[in-house]
Design a protein around this motif. Structure first.
Motif, PDB file in Angstrom:
ATOM      1  N   VAL A 356       7.152  26.311  57.108  1.00 51.08           N
ATOM      2  CA  VAL A 356       6.201  27.422  56.996  1.00 51.08           C
ATOM      3  C   VAL A 356       6.397  28.350  58.185  1.00 51.08           C
ATOM      4  CG1 VAL A 356       3.785  28.110  56.812  1.00 51.08           C
ATOM      5  CG2 VAL A 356       4.550  25.952  55.769  1.00 51.08           C
ATOM      6  N   ILE A 357       6.570  29.634  57.915  1.00 52.98           N
ATOM      7  CA  ILE A 357       6.757  30.625  58.980  1.00 52.98           C
ATOM      8  C   ILE A 357       5.608  31.625  58.918  1.00 52.98           C
ATOM      9  CG2 ILE A 357       8.273  32.411  59.938  1.00 52.98           C
ATOM     10  CD1 ILE A 357      10.606  31.033  58.528  1.00 52.98           C
ATOM     11  N   HIS A 358       4.873  31.751  60.005  1.00 47.16           N
ATOM     12  CA  HIS A 358       3.804  32.747  60.106  1.00 47.16           C
ATOM     13  C   HIS A 358       4.327  33.959  60.870  1.00 47.16           C
ATOM     14  CE1 HIS A 358       0.483  30.224  58.591  1.00 47.16           C
ATOM     15  NE2 HIS A 358       1.130  29.225  59.170  1.00 47.16           N
ATOM     16  N   CYS A 359       4.305  35.110  60.248  1.00 47.18           N
ATOM     17  CA  CYS A 359       4.714  36.359  60.899  1.00 47.18           C
ATOM     18  C   CYS A 359       3.468  37.000  61.513  1.00 47.18           C
ATOM     19  CB  CYS A 359       5.362  37.300  59.903  1.00 47.18           C
ATOM     20  SG  CYS A 359       6.826  36.630  59.125  1.00 47.18           S
ATOM     21  N   ILE A 360       3.365  36.977  62.815  1.00 48.09           N
ATOM     22  CA  ILE A 360       2.140  37.444  63.464  1.00 48.09           C
ATOM     23  C   ILE A 360       2.352  38.759  64.214  1.00 48.09           C
ATOM     24  CG2 ILE A 360       1.157  35.144  63.628  1.00 48.09           C
ATOM     25  CD1 ILE A 360       2.112  34.970  66.490  1.00 48.09           C
ATOM     26  N   LEU A 377      20.950  27.294  56.255  1.00 47.07           N
ATOM     27  CA  LEU A 377      22.294  26.776  56.479  1.00 47.07           C
ATOM     28  C   LEU A 377      22.309  25.469  57.263  1.00 47.07           C
ATOM     29  CD1 LEU A 377      24.259  30.071  57.239  1.00 47.07           C
ATOM     30  CD2 LEU A 377      24.014  28.855  55.069  1.00 47.07           C
ATOM     31  N   ALA A 378      21.172  25.096  57.836  1.00 49.84           N
ATOM     32  CA  ALA A 378      21.072  23.820  58.551  1.00 49.84           C
ATOM     33  C   ALA A 378      20.814  22.691  57.552  1.00 49.84           C
ATOM     34  CB  ALA A 378      19.944  23.886  59.581  1.00 49.84           C
ATOM     35  N   ASP A 379      20.855  21.473  58.025  1.00 52.98           N
ATOM     36  CA  ASP A 379      20.500  20.325  57.196  1.00 52.98           C
ATOM     37  C   ASP A 379      19.056  20.491  56.751  1.00 52.98           C
ATOM     38  OD1 ASP A 379      19.644  17.785  56.276  1.00 52.98           O
ATOM     39  OD2 ASP A 379      21.177  16.801  57.469  1.00 52.98           O
ATOM     40  N   SER A 380      18.809  20.347  55.452  1.00 54.75           N
ATOM     41  CA  SER A 380      17.477  20.623  54.907  1.00 54.75           C
ATOM     42  C   SER A 380      16.400  19.696  55.446  1.00 54.75           C
ATOM     43  CB  SER A 380      17.512  20.532  53.375  1.00 54.75           C
ATOM     44  OG  SER A 380      17.889  19.229  52.960  1.00 54.75           O
ATOM     45  N   THR A 381      16.789  18.546  55.996  1.00 55.22           N
ATOM     46  CA  THR A 381      15.787  17.606  56.514  1.00 55.22           C
ATOM     47  C   THR A 381      15.478  17.833  57.995  1.00 55.22           C
ATOM     48  OG1 THR A 381      17.481  15.957  57.076  1.00 55.22           O
ATOM     49  CG2 THR A 381      16.548  15.861  54.861  1.00 55.22           C
ATOM     50  N   THR A 382      16.320  18.599  58.679  1.00 50.53           N
ATOM     51  CA  THR A 382      16.188  18.721  60.133  1.00 50.53           C
ATOM     52  C   THR A 382      14.862  19.360  60.543  1.00 50.53           C
ATOM     53  OG1 THR A 382      18.583  18.877  60.399  1.00 50.53           O
ATOM     54  CG2 THR A 382      17.225  19.680  62.222  1.00 50.53           C
ATOM     55  N   PHE A 383      14.485  20.452  59.874  1.00 46.13           N
ATOM     56  CA  PHE A 383      13.299  21.198  60.277  1.00 46.13           C
ATOM     57  C   PHE A 383      12.127  21.023  59.304  1.00 46.13           C
ATOM     58  CE2 PHE A 383      16.919  23.441  62.141  1.00 46.13           C
ATOM     59  CZ  PHE A 383      16.537  23.487  63.470  1.00 46.13           C
ATOM     60  N   SER A 384      12.262  20.109  58.350  1.00 49.54           N
ATOM     61  CA  SER A 384      11.190  19.926  57.373  1.00 49.54           C
ATOM     62  C   SER A 384       9.891  19.516  58.051  1.00 49.54           C
ATOM     63  CB  SER A 384      11.585  18.863  56.347  1.00 49.54           C
ATOM     64  OG  SER A 384      10.583  18.734  55.363  1.00 49.54           O
ATOM     65  N   GLY A 385       8.801  20.142  57.643  1.00 51.07           N
ATOM     66  CA  GLY A 385       7.488  19.866  58.204  1.00 51.07           C
ATOM     67  C   GLY A 385       7.134  20.747  59.377  1.00 51.07           C
ATOM     68  N   GLN A 386       8.049  21.613  59.801  1.00 43.72           N
ATOM     69  CA  GLN A 386       7.787  22.469  60.953  1.00 43.72           C
ATOM     70  C   GLN A 386       7.003  23.720  60.553  1.00 43.72           C
ATOM     71  OE1 GLN A 386       8.653  21.527  64.203  1.00 43.72           O
ATOM     72  NE2 GLN A 386       9.012  19.652  63.017  1.00 43.72           N
ATOM     73  N   THR A 387       6.116  24.142  61.436  1.00 41.36           N
ATOM     74  CA  THR A 387       5.393  25.397  61.297  1.00 41.36           C
ATOM     75  C   THR A 387       5.834  26.306  62.439  1.00 41.36           C
ATOM     76  OG1 THR A 387       3.484  24.342  60.238  1.00 41.36           O
ATOM     77  CG2 THR A 387       3.127  26.502  61.248  1.00 41.36           C
ATOM     78  N   LEU A 388       6.385  27.461  62.093  1.00 41.55           N
ATOM     79  CA  LEU A 388       6.977  28.358  63.078  1.00 41.55           C
ATOM     80  C   LEU A 388       6.219  29.681  63.111  1.00 41.55           C
ATOM     81  CD1 LEU A 388      10.714  27.737  62.111  1.00 41.55           C
ATOM     82  CD2 LEU A 388       9.350  26.505  63.801  1.00 41.55           C
ATOM     83  N   PHE A 389       6.325  30.375  64.229  1.00 42.02           N
ATOM     84  CA  PHE A 389       5.654  31.663  64.390  1.00 42.02           C
ATOM     85  C   PHE A 389       6.663  32.699  64.893  1.00 42.02           C
ATOM     86  CE2 PHE A 389       2.577  28.308  64.906  1.00 42.02           C
ATOM     87  CZ  PHE A 389       1.461  28.748  64.196  1.00 42.02           C
ATOM     88  N   ILE A 390       6.535  33.915  64.363  1.00 35.81           N
ATOM     89  CA  ILE A 390       7.451  34.962  64.793  1.00 35.81           C
ATOM     90  C   ILE A 390       6.698  36.285  64.895  1.00 35.81           C
ATOM     91  CG2 ILE A 390       8.199  35.606  62.443  1.00 35.81           C
ATOM     92  CD1 ILE A 390      11.018  35.949  63.612  1.00 35.81           C
TER      93      ILE A 390
END
Length: 390
Positions: A356-360, A377-390
Motif C-alpha cells: 500500500v502506497i500513500h501519496c501525501i 520488478l522485485a521479488d513479489s514476496t520481498t515487500f509484501s505487507g509494507q505500507t509506504l509513503f511518498i
C-alpha cells in the motif's frame, strides 16, 4: 507456418569452468528451477517440434531433474551422454535424432544455458533454414574485436559495422548439418564451436542470419545468473493498471513498464460493468496496480478479483492519493501498517503480495512511478505487507 517436423539438440554437457564453483552452470537454480530446464520447457511446448535430444554430462542427475519437474514421461525428450567438446556433443545429439526417425526435416541447435527463447524467432529460423539450408540468430557487437599475434601483439582491429555476434538458437536442414559433421576434421571437432561455419565450410551453405533480441545472451559468468534471474522474472510479469482516466501517473507507469514486463494494460473506469466483463474475457494478470482517491474502494476489490491469474506469484499495489485529505495527519501510522499486513495475509493464499502506497504530497508522479516499477520488478514476496509513503 511450419507444416513439417522439427528436432532439437540442446547442448548442456559443459563443465562451466568460467562460472566458478562446484556446480556446472546448467544446474544452477533460478527461481528453484535448474537453468537448463527453461530451454527444455520452451521447446517442449512448441507443437511442430517432435524430438528433443538433450545432451548432458550426467544422465542420472538429469533424469532426476526431469522427474522432479514432471517431465520424466515427456515423449519428445531423449537423453544423450555428452562428449569432450561442444561439436562432439552436438554430433552425438544429431545421431540420436536420426534414430528411428525419417520425418525430421529441420533441426535446431541451442545452448542449454540460454534460458530466453522467443518463439517467434524460433519459427523464423526454422522457416529460413528450410529455405536456405541454415539460419542463425545474431546480435550487434558491443565491444571492438581485435586480432592478436601469437605473442599478443595487435594484428588488426575488426570493423564492428560488418561483424556480428553469433547466438543460438540456430537451425539447419537435417541433411545439411549431418553431412557437415560427417565431413569435418578431428581438429574441427576438438577446437571449433560454430555450427554455421561447418555448414559453410563442408556443404557450401551460406546461412540466413536473423537479428535476435537482447535476451539471447548466454550464462557464462556468475554475474550472468543475476541477469538471467531478472530477465526470467520480467517474462513472468503481466501487469494491469487500474485508474480513473485523469490519473496522469497511471499513464507514466504504463510507459515505464512497457520495456520491462511481458505485458502491461491500463483499464479505465473499472466500475463500469460492461467494460470489466470485456477485459476479464481478454486476459488475466498476476500483478495489478490500483489507483484510489482518499481510500481503498471496496468495489474495486470485487471488480478486479476475477482479473487475477491465481496460478502465478504476483503483486497487488494500492496507490492512495491522500495529498488533499486534511484528515490524513490524524491517522495512525501503526493502524495503516497493520491494515496493510492484514491485507497481505489475506492474499497469501492467492499467491499475491500486497503493498500500500500513500501519496501525501503533490507533484511526485515520477517518484511514484519509479517506486512502483521497482516494486513490480522485485521479488513479489520481498515487500509484501509494507505500507509506504511518498
Amino acid at each position: 507456418m511450419v507444416d513439417f517436423c522439427v528436432g532439437v539438440v540442446i547442448a548442456a554437457a559443459g563443465s562451466g569452468s568460467r562460472l566458478g564453483g562446484s556446480i556446472p552452470k546448467q544446474y544452477q537454480k533460478i527461481f528453484d528451477k535448474p537453468l537448463l530446464l527453461y530451454a527444455i520447457e520452451e521447446f517442449n511446448k512448441i507443437t511442430y517440434i517432435k524430438k528433443i535430444a538433450l545432451v548432458v554430462d550426467n544422465l542420472e542427475k538429469v533424469k532426476a531433474i526431469l522427474q522432479e519437474f514432471g517431465l520424466e514421461n515427456a515423449h519428445k525428450i531423449f537423453l544423450v551422454k555428452g562428449e569432450l567438446t561442444r561439436h562432439r556433443s552436438i554430433r552425438a545429439g544429431l545421431q540420436e535424432l536420426q534414430k528411428n526417425d525419417d520425418e525430421l526435416r529441420v533441426v535446431i541447435i541451442h545452448d542449454g544455458v540460454r534460458p530466453i527463447i522467443p518463439e517467434s524467432l524460433v519459427k523464423d529460423l526454422v522457416i529460413s533454414a528450410d529455405q536456405h539450408g541454415a539460419a542463425g540468430a545474431i546480435r550487434p557487437l558491443v565491444s571492438t574485436v581485435l586480432r592478436l599475434s601469437n605473442d599478443n601483439i595487435l594484428e588488426e582491429s575488426l570493423d564492428r559495422s560488418i561483424h556480428v555476434a553469433s547466438e543460438t538458437p540456430q537451425a539447419f536442414q537435417l541433411t545439411v548439418i549431418v553431412a557437415a559433421y560427417n565431413k569435418c576434421l578431428e581438429e574441427d571437432l576438438d577446437t571449433g564451436t560454430e555450427c554455421l561455419q561447418l555448414a559453410l565450410k563442408y556443404c557450401g551453405i551460406r546461412a540466413k542470419l536473423i537479428q535476435g533480441s537482447e535476451d539471447l545472451w548466454k550464462v557464462t559468468y556468475k554475474k550472468d545468473l543475476y541477469t538471467a534471474q531478472a530477465s526470467i522474472r520480467e517474462k513472468k510479469i503481466d501487469v494491469c493498471v487500474i485508474s480513473e482516466e485523469k490519473i496522469s501517473a497511471a499513464s507514466l507507469l504504463v510507459d515505464s513498464l512497457s520495456n520491462h514486463v511481458s505485458t502491461v494494460k491500463r483499464v479505465i473506469n473499472i466500475t463500469d460493468s460492461d467494460h470489466c466483463s470485456t477485459e476479464k474475457k481478454q486476459a488475466t494478470f498476476n500483478t495489478v496496480v490500483l489507483f484510489h482517491e482518499h481510500e481503498i474502494q471496496d468495489q474495486h476489490l470485487v471488480d478486479f478479483s476475477t482479473m487475477l491469474d491465481l496460478d502465478r506469484q504476483g503483486l497487488i499495489i494500492h496507490v492512495i492519493d491522500n495529498a488533499n485529505v486534511d484528515g490524513m495527519q490524524s491517522m495512525s501510522v501503526y493502524n495503516l501498517h497493520r491494515s496493510g499486513r492484514t491485507m497481505a495475509h489475506h492474499y497469501e493464499k492467492l499467491h499475491k503480495g500486497v503493498v500500500v502506497i500513500h501519496c501525501i504530497t503533490n507533484n511526485e508522479d515520477q517518484r511514484l512511478v519509479d517506486l512502483v516499477t521497482s516494486l513490480i520488478l522485485a521479488d513479489s514476496t520481498t515487500f509484501s505487507g509494507q505500507t509506504l509513503f511518498i
